[in-house]
Each structure stands twice: as structure tokens, then as C-alpha cells.
Design a protein around this motif. Sequence first.
Motif: not given
Length: 215
Positions: A27, A102, A104, A132
Amino acid sequence: MTATIDRHELAQRIAADIPEGSYVNLGIGAPTLVADYLPADQEIILHTENGLLGMGPTPDPTHIDPDLINAGKQAVTAVPGAAYFHHADSFGMMRGGHLDVCVLGAFQVSERGDLANWSTGGSDAIPAVGGAMDLAIGAKSVYVMTDLLTKTGEPKLVVSCTYPLTGVGCVTRVYTDHAIFDVTPDGLAVREAFGDNTVASLSALTGLTLREAGT
């Protein structure tokens, strides 16, 4: 004062936990640091939602290609075999469950694994959730990288999020400057504490009922 680790150390810790062979999206913000600490002897393929699969580490300042950027508009590199594709195809990868991990950032994570990591930036601003939501729900594992406390000392780990939600029950693990937390059916568990942090001291900082992972 309670000992913490810096963002580069935390990025290195996250990189060590990503399984070999994973397809990974990093991210915007601090998570992009993870790219610089991935083990050189392992194949971990980085994806960015603006259309690149096979992203490499941060380039040397003298070898920046202005056409190679990530979703945060930072200069990146491409590894041999990298592929470029349309933005829509990239989101198809995210929404289709093709990403293993992922990483983030977050404003808040609830003890149930709810994620709040976007803001309008002002009462008259246009919402900017970006990709997101797609990442939070589409990736098989969601790692959050954030400070445990805000600049004013409020915990980012909470019973329930008060910011707009990005995803419900989507977070797998939370990496902070104080400790690493697993999201479990029974709430948050301390996987690893840094420095002189303990389960008891972390419970006091967050106001949450925490336990040691595996107990």
C-alpha cells in the motif's frame, strides 16, 4: 520510556514473514518500504494497482525512470520478467483473489480485524479510498503496518473503529512499532513484543484485553 522499533526495522520484519512465491501488493506510504527488504534468495512478486507485476526495490537516485512509478507516484524498478497491463486488469487481479498478501497502513484496526485506513482529508474533500477496499477484501492475507499510537497518544487498535471502514473483518495481522498482533476469533493476540513491551503494558496502552499468541 517504552522501547519501539523504527519503520525500516518494521518493514524488514514484515518482509521476513512473507512466504516465498507470494504475489504481494504494498500500500501507499510506509508499506512501500517492504520492497527494499525482501530476501534476495526468494521469489516474491510485487504488484501495484496502476499496472505493474514484478516491481523491484527503490531505484538509485541516478537511475530513476519517470515512467516507472507505483500507485503512490514513487519511482520504482522492474525486475526481469515484469509485466505491464491496463488499470482495469490490475483491479481484476485484486478483486479476483489472485494476491496472496497485501500490506496496508491504517488509522484504526478493531479487535475483530475491521480496517479503517482512508480519509477524505477535510469536510469538503472528495473521498479517496483508492484501491484499498479491493485489496482489503481481495487479498488472502492482509498485513497492517502502522504506529500503535497516534501523534496525540491515542491507540490505533480499538474495540470498534470510529473512522469510515475500508473492510470488515479483513485484517490478518497488525505490525506496529511496539509489537506484532494477530487477529483471532477471540480478539487480538500479541505475537511478538519489541523492547520492554509486554502483554500487560500493551493492554494498558490500548485499553484492550490482549493475550499472548498461542495461549
